[in-house]
Design a protein around this motif. Structure first.
Motif, PDB file in Angstrom:
ATOM      1  N   ASP A 122       0.853  -1.192   0.000  1.00 45.12           N
ATOM      2  CA  ASP A 122       0.000   0.000   0.000  1.00 45.12           C
ATOM      3  C   ASP A 122       0.893   1.248   0.000  1.00 45.12           C
ATOM      4  O   ASP A 122       1.622   1.501   0.964  1.00 45.12           O
ATOM      5  CB  ASP A 122      -0.888  -0.014   1.255  1.00 45.12           C
ATOM      6  N   PRO A 123       0.840   2.053  -1.075  1.00 45.44           N
ATOM      7  CA  PRO A 123       1.731   3.219  -1.151  1.00 45.44           C
ATOM      8  C   PRO A 123       1.542   4.198   0.001  1.00 45.44           C
ATOM      9  O   PRO A 123       2.510   4.793   0.478  1.00 45.44           O
ATOM     10  CB  PRO A 123       1.385   3.871  -2.496  1.00 45.44           C
ATOM     11  N   LYS A 124       0.298   4.347   0.467  1.00 46.53           N
ATOM     12  CA  LYS A 124       0.055   5.330   1.536  1.00 46.53           C
ATOM     13  C   LYS A 124       0.693   4.873   2.857  1.00 46.53           C
ATOM     14  O   LYS A 124       1.219   5.677   3.618  1.00 46.53           O
ATOM     15  CB  LYS A 124      -1.440   5.594   1.680  1.00 46.53           C
ATOM     16  N   VAL A 125       0.659   3.588   3.101  1.00 43.34           N
ATOM     17  CA  VAL A 125       1.282   3.039   4.314  1.00 43.34           C
ATOM     18  C   VAL A 125       2.797   3.217   4.231  1.00 43.34           C
ATOM     19  O   VAL A 125       3.451   3.665   5.185  1.00 43.34           O
ATOM     20  CB  VAL A 125       0.905   1.545   4.490  1.00 43.34           C
ATOM     21  N   ALA A 126       3.371   2.866   3.062  1.00 43.94           N
ATOM     22  CA  ALA A 126       4.832   3.018   2.873  1.00 43.94           C
ATOM     23  C   ALA A 126       5.233   4.480   3.032  1.00 43.94           C
ATOM     24  O   ALA A 126       6.227   4.799   3.703  1.00 43.94           O
ATOM     25  CB  ALA A 126       5.228   2.501   1.495  1.00 43.94           C
ATOM     26  N   TYR A 127       4.442   5.368   2.439  1.00 43.60           N
ATOM     27  CA  TYR A 127       4.745   6.807   2.499  1.00 43.60           C
ATOM     28  C   TYR A 127       4.742   7.314   3.939  1.00 43.60           C
ATOM     29  O   TYR A 127       5.656   8.034   4.356  1.00 43.60           O
ATOM     30  CB  TYR A 127       3.727   7.571   1.647  1.00 43.60           C
ATOM     31  N   GLU A 128       3.699   6.955   4.710  1.00 38.95           N
ATOM     32  CA  GLU A 128       3.598   7.434   6.098  1.00 38.95           C
ATOM     33  C   GLU A 128       4.822   7.026   6.914  1.00 38.95           C
ATOM     34  O   GLU A 128       5.286   7.762   7.769  1.00 38.95           O
ATOM     35  CB  GLU A 128       2.305   6.922   6.759  1.00 38.95           C
ATOM     36  N   LEU A 129       5.346   5.825   6.633  1.00 43.64           N
ATOM     37  CA  LEU A 129       6.535   5.376   7.350  1.00 43.64           C
ATOM     38  C   LEU A 129       7.780   6.138   6.868  1.00 43.64           C
ATOM     39  O   LEU A 129       8.529   6.694   7.681  1.00 43.64           O
ATOM     40  CB  LEU A 129       6.736   3.871   7.134  1.00 43.64           C
ATOM     41  N   LEU A 130       7.976   6.169   5.549  1.00 44.79           N
ATOM     42  CA  LEU A 130       9.200   6.769   5.001  1.00 44.79           C
ATOM     43  C   LEU A 130       9.273   8.273   5.263  1.00 44.79           C
ATOM     44  O   LEU A 130      10.351   8.859   5.301  1.00 44.79           O
ATOM     45  CB  LEU A 130       9.308   6.484   3.493  1.00 44.79           C
ATOM     46  N   LYS A 131       8.103   8.878   5.457  1.00 46.27           N
ATOM     47  CA  LYS A 131       8.039  10.328   5.690  1.00 46.27           C
ATOM     48  C   LYS A 131       8.694  10.733   7.014  1.00 46.27           C
ATOM     49  O   LYS A 131       9.158  11.858   7.167  1.00 46.27           O
ATOM     50  CB  LYS A 131       6.559  10.742   5.675  1.00 46.27           C
ATOM     51  N   ILE A 132       8.741   9.784   7.975  1.00 53.94           N
ATOM     52  CA  ILE A 132       9.210  10.176   9.315  1.00 53.94           C
ATOM     53  C   ILE A 132      10.588   9.598   9.671  1.00 53.94           C
ATOM     54  O   ILE A 132      11.142   9.909  10.715  1.00 53.94           O
ATOM     55  CB  ILE A 132       8.190   9.787  10.414  1.00 53.94           C
ATOM     56  N   ILE A 133      11.131   8.748   8.803  1.00 55.33           N
ATOM     57  CA  ILE A 133      12.470   8.172   9.084  1.00 55.33           C
ATOM     58  C   ILE A 133      13.524   9.262   8.885  1.00 55.33           C
ATOM     59  O   ILE A 133      13.423  10.071   7.963  1.00 55.33           O
ATOM     60  CB  ILE A 133      12.764   6.996   8.112  1.00 55.33           C
ATOM     61  N   ASP A 134      14.534   9.273   9.734  1.00 54.13           N
ATOM     62  CA  ASP A 134      15.626  10.239   9.596  1.00 54.13           C
ATOM     63  C   ASP A 134      16.208  10.185   8.177  1.00 54.13           C
ATOM     64  O   ASP A 134      16.463   9.098   7.642  1.00 54.13           O
ATOM     65  CB  ASP A 134      16.705   9.904  10.625  1.00 54.13           C
ATOM     66  N   ALA A 135      16.412  11.341   7.588  1.00 58.36           N
ATOM     67  CA  ALA A 135      16.834  11.421   6.180  1.00 58.36           C
ATOM     68  C   ALA A 135      18.147  10.692   5.925  1.00 58.36           C
ATOM     69  O   ALA A 135      18.311  10.002   4.912  1.00 58.36           O
ATOM     70  CB  ALA A 135      16.948  12.885   5.757  1.00 58.36           C
ATOM     71  N   ARG A 136      19.100  10.830   6.816  1.00 58.12           N
ATOM     72  CA  ARG A 136      20.404  10.172   6.610  1.00 58.12           C
ATOM     73  C   ARG A 136      20.272   8.654   6.717  1.00 58.12           C
ATOM     74  O   ARG A 136      20.919   7.913   5.987  1.00 58.12           O
ATOM     75  CB  ARG A 136      21.441  10.707   7.598  1.00 58.12           C
ATOM     76  N   LYS A 137      19.403   8.204   7.641  1.00 60.53           N
ATOM     77  CA  LYS A 137      19.168   6.749   7.770  1.00 60.53           C
ATOM     78  C   LYS A 137      18.538   6.205   6.487  1.00 60.53           C
ATOM     79  O   LYS A 137      18.854   5.103   6.044  1.00 60.53           O
ATOM     80  CB  LYS A 137      18.250   6.462   8.972  1.00 60.53           C
ATOM     81  N   LEU A 138      17.611   6.978   5.934  1.00 59.43           N
ATOM     82  CA  LEU A 138      16.953   6.569   4.680  1.00 59.43           C
ATOM     83  C   LEU A 138      17.976   6.364   3.576  1.00 59.43           C
ATOM     84  O   LEU A 138      17.977   5.362   2.869  1.00 59.43           O
ATOM     85  CB  LEU A 138      15.977   7.662   4.223  1.00 59.43           C
ATOM     86  N   ARG A 139      18.858   7.350   3.415  1.00 60.60           N
ATOM     87  CA  ARG A 139      19.842   7.286   2.328  1.00 60.60           C
ATOM     88  C   ARG A 139      20.866   6.184   2.572  1.00 60.60           C
ATOM     89  O   ARG A 139      21.340   5.548   1.638  1.00 60.60           O
ATOM     90  CB  ARG A 139      20.523   8.638   2.136  1.00 60.60           C
ATOM     91  N   LYS A 140      21.188   5.956   3.839  1.00 60.19           N
ATOM     92  CA  LYS A 140      22.133   4.874   4.169  1.00 60.19           C
ATOM     93  C   LYS A 140      21.514   3.522   3.794  1.00 60.19           C
ATOM     94  O   LYS A 140      22.169   2.660   3.213  1.00 60.19           O
ATOM     95  CB  LYS A 140      22.440   4.923   5.672  1.00 60.19           C
ATOM     96  N   ALA A 141      20.223   3.358   4.123  1.00 55.60           N
ATOM     97  CA  ALA A 141      19.521   2.101   3.830  1.00 55.60           C
ATOM     98  C   ALA A 141      19.431   1.864   2.325  1.00 55.60           C
ATOM     99  O   ALA A 141      19.535   0.729   1.848  1.00 55.60           O
ATOM    100  CB  ALA A 141      18.126   2.142   4.440  1.00 55.60           C
ATOM    101  N   GLU A 142      19.266   2.948   1.581  1.00 58.39           N
ATOM    102  CA  GLU A 142      19.208   2.883   0.112  1.00 58.39           C
ATOM    103  C   GLU A 142      20.447   2.154  -0.429  1.00 58.39           C
ATOM    104  O   GLU A 142      20.354   1.315  -1.329  1.00 58.39           O
ATOM    105  CB  GLU A 142      19.167   4.334  -0.373  1.00 58.39           C
ATOM    106  N   HIS A 143      21.614   2.456   0.123  1.00 54.75           N
ATOM    107  CA  HIS A 143      22.853   1.805  -0.321  1.00 54.75           C
ATOM    108  C   HIS A 143      22.914   0.358   0.162  1.00 54.75           C
ATOM    109  O   HIS A 143      23.377  -0.524  -0.554  1.00 54.75           O
ATOM    110  CB  HIS A 143      24.078   2.577   0.186  1.00 54.75           C
ATOM    111  N   LYS A 144      22.425   0.118   1.391  1.00 52.81           N
ATOM    112  CA  LYS A 144      22.481  -1.245   1.948  1.00 52.81           C
ATOM    113  C   LYS A 144      21.612  -2.220   1.163  1.00 52.81           C
ATOM    114  O   LYS A 144      21.884  -3.416   1.113  1.00 52.81           O
ATOM    115  CB  LYS A 144      22.021  -1.226   3.419  1.00 52.81           C
ATOM    116  N   LEU A 145      20.543  -1.726   0.571  1.00 51.24           N
ATOM    117  CA  LEU A 145      19.620  -2.597  -0.167  1.00 51.24           C
ATOM    118  C   LEU A 145      20.167  -3.040  -1.525  1.00 51.24           C
ATOM    119  O   LEU A 145      19.607  -3.928  -2.149  1.00 51.24           O
ATOM    120  CB  LEU A 145      18.279  -1.876  -0.388  1.00 51.24           C
ATOM    121  N   GLN A 146      21.235  -2.408  -1.976  1.00 54.06           N
ATOM    122  CA  GLN A 146      21.790  -2.779  -3.285  1.00 54.06           C
ATOM    123  C   GLN A 146      22.470  -4.137  -3.228  1.00 54.06           C
ATOM    124  O   GLN A 146      23.306  -4.381  -2.359  1.00 54.06           O
ATOM    125  CB  GLN A 146      22.799  -1.732  -3.743  1.00 54.06           C
TER     126      GLN A 146
END
Length: 540
Positions: A248-272
């Motif tokens: 569900d895009p709205k559920v994913a969005y609500e979560l991703l909207k509040i995660i620390d920005a640097r943590k988000l970008r770090k995870a982006e690299h880890k998922l590769q």
């Protein structure tokens, strides 16, 4: 003007710029860290940029604004801030009655790295050529390109940032003695791709008048992603990584909207995955954003290019783009990787290319044979691998665009170039440890901009009697002449001794300028290109 400070008024308020010494000669005025949009934080994360708020009092414009959240390529640390939508303006004079052409630079960095500041993009070379230079930051990675195929996060926010910056230029650039009626957008790699998207999108119509794409166009396979499958959509994968498996895009969005920005970008690299790294897949590139109220990209790039850039357009590449992708600095190539590639060559091929192979048709083994013959992929055949990667990632897409630009009803000129000037001691080659011959990806940047990183490392500027200086002077002359007139060589001079002629409409050869210490117009025959796999296969 007060001492070394200069005060002007833009729509949003008062700015105090600073007079700087140009290390070549003279001075320029720098206005740095100007907000061109509201900070994209809180509720505005993943949303289209909003116009900037006015400020009261005078704003200090002597320092750069925050860079976008990203990995520092030197230290590997996360740096930057979500509040990153700032631009910089460099001009010789703010009081001139004569308005100068404006050049707006869009930086590269795989939609994942970079900024518009002077660490790489110092204005010294360009601003002395009587133009106003604008450089800018835009959102990167997941923060700039998350697309959940829903209006909550519809994608291409980073491209829309650049459009907002161009709107700001239209409203304000005359205050810096810039001409809003003569704006050239230019960029390299991912920046070249964004420039190309802007030439094809109705959303940016009328905001610029000429365009230059260096080593990057929308048909490069890393410049676009199809997001039809939720399971492979990195946005949903990120939500799962942070504990919420959902489609569900709205559920994913609500979560991703509040995660620390640097943590988000770090995870982006880890998922590769390892294969994705080998295939140089970018986690968050541009995509179809048809769920947006204001879409930038409404069709697949292979269809989109037939709209053509309808402004004077320069497009080109460096002589050995692929060496950047196979050099040892990135650490992906070692004995183990060579073994993996040799046992399954398909692993090296970015999936977006595979349908092309079946259309030709050419098998993976035949393709491999075109580049390596009977040899294996190894340290000894790295130049073959660089040619292969260069063709896949850059040349094929660029020539596809060139073909579209040459169609019979084109009415604006397109100029094609190849940058061939080699300097084994070049700054970038040293940083990246590139040892293969030819000009690697992004090497030409150091002849357009004075990297203040060089200055910080105590490296001397080009000596006025050196070949490097001559190339720098020539490249900036052609680029700024194009910005002024729509023609990169309006006059034959010592600096521009050759007339650069545009591509012939509906021609069957490509006329291009080979940019070297002695520039030459050359011809490339369509059937003779190495990246024309169909024709190469027939020759086998």
């Amino acid at each position: 003007m007060n001492g070394n400070r200069v005060v002007i008024n833009v729509r949003e308020g008062k700015l105090i710029g600073i007079i700087e010494e140009n290390f070549l000669d003279g001075k320029y005025i720098a206005f740095r860290g100007i907000p061109y949009a509201k900070p994209p934080i809180g509720k505005l994360r993943f949303k289209d940029p909003a116009p900037p708020e006015p400020w009261s009092g005078a704003r200090d414009a002597s320092k750069y604004g925050n860079v976008a959240v990203q990995t520092d390529i030197i230290t590997g640390e996360m740096i930057g801030d979500e509040d990153c939508l700032y631009l910089n303006v460099y001009t010789a004079d703010v009081e001139s009655w004569r308005k100068r052409p404006v050049m707006v630079w869009i930086h590269g960095g795989a939609f994942s790295l970079g900024s518009g500041d002077a660490s790489v993009y110092g204005p010294d070379y360009i601003v002395r050529k009587d133009v106003v230079l604008v450089t800018l930051n835009y959102r990167l990675g997941v923060l700039g390109f998350l697309n959940l195929n829903d209006e909550v996060a519809a994608g291409n926010q980073g491209i829309k940032d650049t459009i907002m910056a161009l709107r700001w230029v239209q409203k304000n650039i005359s205050k810096f003695s810039g001409d809003p009626g003569n704006v050239t957008i230019f960029g390299e790699s991912a920046g070249g791709v964004i420039v190309h998207y802007l030439t094809l999108s109705p959303l940016s119509e009328g905001l610029f008048h000429k365009a230059i794409s260096q080593s990057g166009v929308v048909t490069n396979p890393w410049a676009f992603i199809e997001l039809t499958n939720k399971a492979t959509n990195k946005g949903f994968q990120l939500a799962e990584y942070f504990g919420k498996a959902t489609s569900d895009p709205k559920v994913a969005y609500e979560l991703l909207k509040i995660i620390d920005a640097r943590k988000l970008r770090k995870a982006e690299h880890k998922l590769q995955t390892k294969t994705e790294r080998l295939q140089k897949i970018i986690p968050f590139p541009p995509s179809l954003d048809h769920k947006s109220l204001n879409p930038v990209i409404t069709e697949d790039p292979s269809i989109l290019i037939h709209r053509r850039a309808k402004v004077p357009y320069i497009v080109g590449y460096n002589s050995c783009e692929g060496s950047y992708l196979v050099n040892s600095t990135f650490g992906y190539l070692n004995e183990e990787t060579f073994k993996e590639i040799n046992s399954n060559f398909k692993k090296t091929i970015i999936p977006r290319i595979l349908p092309t192979l079946s259309q030709i048709p050419i098998t993976i083994e035949e393709l491999r044979f075109l580049y390596f013959g009977n040899k294996t992929v190894s340290e000894e055949t790295l130049i073959n691998y660089a040619d292969f990667m260069g063709d896949i990632y850059f040349y094929r897409g660029i020539m596809e665009v060139v073909d579209a630009q040459m169609s019979s009803d084109a009415n604006e000129p397109t100029y094609l170039y190849k940058f061939s000037y080699e300097n084994e001691a070049s700054f970038l080659r040293k940083i990246l440890n590139v040892t293969l011959p030819g000009v690697t990806h992004s090497e030409e940047l150091f002849y357009l901009f004075y990297s203040h990183m060089m200055k910080d490392l105590g490296l001397p500027p080009f000596a006025p009697d050196s070949k490097d200086y001559k190339i720098m002077n020539r490249l900036t002359q052609m680029w700024t002449d194009f910005a002024k007139t729509g023609n990169p060589t309006p006059a034959i001079t010592n600096l521009t001794p050759i007339k650069w002629t545009p591509l012939k409409i509906a021609g069957n050869v490509y006329d291009y300028l080979d940019i070297d210490i002695e520039p030459r117009m050359k011809i490339l025959r369509k059937e003779e290109q190495r990246c024309n796999w169909k024709n190469m296969k027939h020759k086998l």
